[in-house]
Write a protein that holds these residues in place. Structure first.
Motif, mmCIF file in Angstrom:
data_model
loop_
_atom_site.group_PDB
_atom_site.id
_atom_site.type_symbol
_atom_site.label_atom_id
_atom_site.label_comp_id
_atom_site.label_asym_id
_atom_site.label_seq_id
_atom_site.Cartn_x
_atom_site.Cartn_y
_atom_site.Cartn_z
ATOM 1 N N TYR A 151 0.821 -1.117 -0.051
ATOM 2 C CA TYR A 151 0.038 0.160 -0.049
ATOM 3 C C TYR A 151 0.642 1.265 0.047
ATOM 4 O O TYR A 151 0.648 2.306 -0.557
ATOM 5 C CB TYR A 151 -0.944 -0.040 1.111
ATOM 6 N N PHE A 152 2.104 1.363 0.590
ATOM 7 C CA PHE A 152 2.850 2.471 0.680
ATOM 8 C C PHE A 152 3.780 2.521 -0.644
ATOM 9 O O PHE A 152 4.262 3.812 -0.632
ATOM 10 C CB PHE A 152 3.620 2.460 2.136
ATOM 11 N N HIS A 153 3.755 2.003 -1.361
ATOM 12 C CA HIS A 153 4.447 2.000 -2.690
ATOM 13 C C HIS A 153 3.513 2.900 -3.681
ATOM 14 O O HIS A 153 4.331 3.382 -4.621
ATOM 15 C CB HIS A 153 4.683 0.563 -3.468
ATOM 16 N N VAL A 154 2.228 2.992 -3.633
ATOM 17 C CA VAL A 154 1.579 3.588 -4.660
ATOM 18 C C VAL A 154 1.789 5.098 -5.024
ATOM 19 O O VAL A 154 2.151 5.812 -4.027
ATOM 20 C CB VAL A 154 -0.093 3.282 -4.411
ATOM 21 N N GLU A 155 1.531 5.412 -6.282
ATOM 22 C CA GLU A 155 1.949 6.624 -6.770
ATOM 23 C C GLU A 155 0.866 7.640 -6.119
ATOM 24 O O GLU A 155 1.340 8.751 -5.731
ATOM 25 C CB GLU A 155 1.876 7.036 -8.128
ATOM 26 N N ALA A 156 -0.219 7.204 -5.678
ATOM 27 C CA ALA A 156 -1.291 8.368 -4.896
ATOM 28 C C ALA A 156 -0.958 8.487 -3.466
ATOM 29 O O ALA A 156 -1.184 9.665 -3.282
ATOM 30 C CB ALA A 156 -2.619 7.338 -4.799
ATOM 31 N N PHE A 157 0.141 7.797 -3.020
ATOM 32 C CA PHE A 157 0.676 8.211 -1.550
ATOM 33 C C PHE A 157 2.112 8.617 -1.656
ATOM 34 O O PHE A 157 2.623 8.981 -0.703
ATOM 35 C CB PHE A 157 0.498 6.904 -0.617
ATOM 36 N N ALA A 158 2.446 9.248 -2.828
ATOM 37 C CA ALA A 158 4.166 9.400 -2.970
ATOM 38 C C ALA A 158 4.272 10.730 -2.436
ATOM 39 O O ALA A 158 5.477 11.010 -1.880
ATOM 40 C CB ALA A 158 4.553 9.616 -4.467
ATOM 41 N N ASN A 159 3.289 11.670 -2.131
ATOM 42 C CA ASN A 159 3.638 12.842 -1.398
ATOM 43 C C ASN A 159 3.277 12.973 -0.089
ATOM 44 O O ASN A 159 3.790 13.632 0.719
ATOM 45 C CB ASN A 159 2.733 14.006 -2.126
ATOM 46 N N ALA A 160 2.852 11.690 0.460
ATOM 47 C CA ALA A 160 2.624 11.530 1.717
ATOM 48 C C ALA A 160 3.333 10.567 2.364
ATOM 49 O O ALA A 160 3.637 10.639 3.561
ATOM 50 C CB ALA A 160 1.159 11.028 2.108
ATOM 51 N N ILE A 161 4.028 9.763 1.660
ATOM 52 C CA ILE A 161 4.905 8.718 2.177
ATOM 53 C C ILE A 161 6.440 8.901 1.400
ATOM 54 O O ILE A 161 6.464 8.410 0.430
ATOM 55 C CB ILE A 161 4.467 7.297 2.331
ATOM 56 N N HIS A 162 7.442 9.169 2.255
ATOM 57 C CA HIS A 162 8.665 9.243 1.621
ATOM 58 C C HIS A 162 9.244 7.718 1.226
ATOM 59 O O HIS A 162 9.282 7.005 2.665
ATOM 60 C CB HIS A 162 9.677 10.149 2.317
ATOM 61 N N ARG A 163 9.845 7.509 0.459
ATOM 62 C CA ARG A 163 10.583 6.250 0.306
ATOM 63 C C ARG A 163 11.431 5.795 1.165
ATOM 64 O O ARG A 163 11.776 4.415 1.373
ATOM 65 C CB ARG A 163 10.814 5.929 -1.241
ATOM 66 N N ASP A 164 12.233 6.774 1.823
ATOM 67 C CA ASP A 164 13.086 6.416 2.997
ATOM 68 C C ASP A 164 12.420 5.716 3.989
ATOM 69 O O ASP A 164 13.313 5.192 4.953
ATOM 70 C CB ASP A 164 13.904 7.791 3.374
ATOM 71 N N THR A 165 11.109 5.851 4.257
ATOM 72 C CA THR A 165 10.329 5.520 5.539
ATOM 73 C C THR A 165 9.777 4.010 5.047
ATOM 74 O O THR A 165 9.321 3.436 6.037
ATOM 75 C CB THR A 165 9.355 6.446 5.902
ATOM 76 N N TRP A 166 10.056 3.538 3.949
ATOM 77 C CA TRP A 166 9.142 2.264 3.654
ATOM 78 C C TRP A 166 9.691 1.074 4.509
ATOM 79 O O TRP A 166 8.750 0.585 4.996
ATOM 80 C CB TRP A 166 9.409 2.025 2.099
ATOM 81 N N PRO A 167 10.839 1.096 4.976
ATOM 82 C CA PRO A 167 11.270 -0.079 5.677
ATOM 83 C C PRO A 167 10.534 -0.079 7.116
ATOM 84 O O PRO A 167 10.452 -1.294 7.706
ATOM 85 C CB PRO A 167 12.773 -0.016 5.768
ATOM 86 N N GLN A 168 10.311 1.147 7.548
ATOM 87 C CA GLN A 168 9.723 1.209 8.809
ATOM 88 C C GLN A 168 8.126 1.193 8.930
ATOM 89 O O GLN A 168 7.782 0.995 10.058
ATOM 90 C CB GLN A 168 10.046 2.553 9.653
ATOM 91 N N LEU A 169 7.534 0.916 7.776
ATOM 92 C CA LEU A 169 6.047 1.058 7.654
ATOM 93 C C LEU A 169 5.656 -0.604 7.981
ATOM 94 O O LEU A 169 6.332 -1.536 7.572
ATOM 95 C CB LEU A 169 5.646 1.464 6.426
ATOM 96 N N GLU A 170 4.496 -0.721 8.200
ATOM 97 C CA GLU A 170 3.742 -2.149 8.588
ATOM 98 C C GLU A 170 3.780 -2.751 7.140
ATOM 99 O O GLU A 170 3.131 -2.092 5.956
ATOM 100 C CB GLU A 170 2.408 -1.910 9.068
ATOM 101 N N TYR A 171 4.380 -3.860 7.263
ATOM 102 C CA TYR A 171 4.526 -4.599 5.834
ATOM 103 C C TYR A 171 3.307 -5.593 5.621
ATOM 104 O O TYR A 171 3.196 -6.746 6.317
ATOM 105 C CB TYR A 171 5.906 -5.144 5.638
#
Length: 332
Positions: free
Chosen positions: A43-63
């Motif tokens: 869910y955090f990879h989607v382009e719709a959320f690109a401005n809300a979720i920085h890719r550097d934070t992906w590893p810390q998000l619920e997978y």
């Protein structure tokens, strides 16, 4: 647990960038086969959320990707359906066993890039490097050549047709990144062909292109290929659109879905209203609709569909009830 068409040249400025040649109708089947495809991302990879979720934070998000993919594998197994899973390299890095399990269940593994960046926002070198990395990673994990590619958010457009040459250089056999629609902020080539074809890259070489499905209704191209459209439209309308493609044109339907689209419990991201509507609309209805879809249509992998239409060597499992004619010819 899992066992195993000449088309007008498209012009960017004054430079001809591609010529397309649709596949000839060289195969008849007692029952049409369509492609069921999954874009394996979270869910955090989607382009719709690109401005809300920085890719550097992906590893810390619920997978949540793994559990959702396994649920989807169970759903497909119940109907004995094989599909094509376009796996994001980021997911393959994190979940190598998941990739192996998808392949072991008899599904086709294809490439969805690595970082889910839009192609036209990358340099050519960046695109080449990360796509090469993702393709080789998937091939190492499965021991099988990866034939197919799909760009993040279908971002091979008129301004990024150069990417087709990169895909050819990297050894891909087909691409499924072109969406033949007009009104979308991230993607679309309105005059693109509606069915599988050989598309000419800027270099003059060709690559099999498998565009996402639209129903041509009174000159209006209506997306019936899955994703957010499948959740937005009532199921009867999606089914009617797919039947239109199947019966009126004889083209295969190229359907896509994301694992997060069956995850009603995923975290709610604080993003803009339009982004939230795109992402969360009718999430709770998607799984039930998918189950009806799998009952109403016959699906296979992308390679199965291309083989049935004479564009790839036909695998043994797709031979039944088929008659192979001449393969498609790319016209100069």
């Amino acid at each position: 647990h899992y066992v195993k068409m000449r088309f007008p040249k498209m012009v960017n400025g004054s430079v001809p960038v591609s010529t397309v040649v649709p596949a000839e109708k060289s195969v008849t089947r007692s029952q049409p086969i369509h492609a069921f495809t999954v874009d394996v991302e979270d869910y955090f990879h989607v382009e719709a959320f690109a401005n809300a979720i920085h890719r550097d934070t992906w590893p810390q998000l619920e997978y949540r990707c793994e559990r959702n993919v396994y649920r989807m594998l169970d759903m497909l197994a119940e109907r004995s359906v094989r599909g094509t899973f376009f796996v994001l390299g980021w997911v393959a890095d994190r979940s190598p066993q998941l990739v192996k399990d998808i392949a072991a269940a008899g599904h086709e593994i294809a490439c969805h890039g690595h970082s889910h960046q839009l192609v036209y926002r990358q340099t050519r070198q960046q695109f080449a490097d990360e796509t090469r990395y993702a393709k080789e990673l998937l091939e190492d994990l499965t021991g099988t050549a990866v034939l197919g590619y799909r760009a993040a958010s279908f971002s091979i457009t008129k301004v990024s047709m150069w990417a087709l040459d990169t895909l050819i250089d990297l050894g891909f056999t087909y691409d499924s990144s072109v969406f033949p629609v007009r009104h979308h902020d991230n993607y679309g080539i309105p005059e693109a062909p509606l069915g599988p074809c050989r598309m000419r890259a800027p270099s003059g070489r060709t690559l099999i292109e498998v565009p996402l499905s639209v129903a041509d209704v009174a000159g209006l191209r209506v997306p019936v290929s899955g994703g957010g459209y499948f959740r937005l439209f009532p199921y009867w309308l999606s089914r009617a659109g797919m039947r239109h493609v199947e019966r009126k044109s004889g083209r295969p339907v190229i359907f896509y879905v994301h694992p997060w689209e069956i995850d009603v419990d995923q975290p709610r991201v604080q993003a803009g209203l339009v982004s939230r509507l795109r992402h969360y609309n009718n999430i709770s209805r998607c799984e039930a609709r998918l189950r009806r879809l799998l009952q109403d249509f016959q699906f296979g992998t992308m390679s199965d569909v291309l083989a049935v239409h004479g564009m790839l060597p036909i695998p043994s499992r797709a031979r039944e009830n088929t008659v192979i004619g001449q393969p498609a010819v790319a016209l100069s």
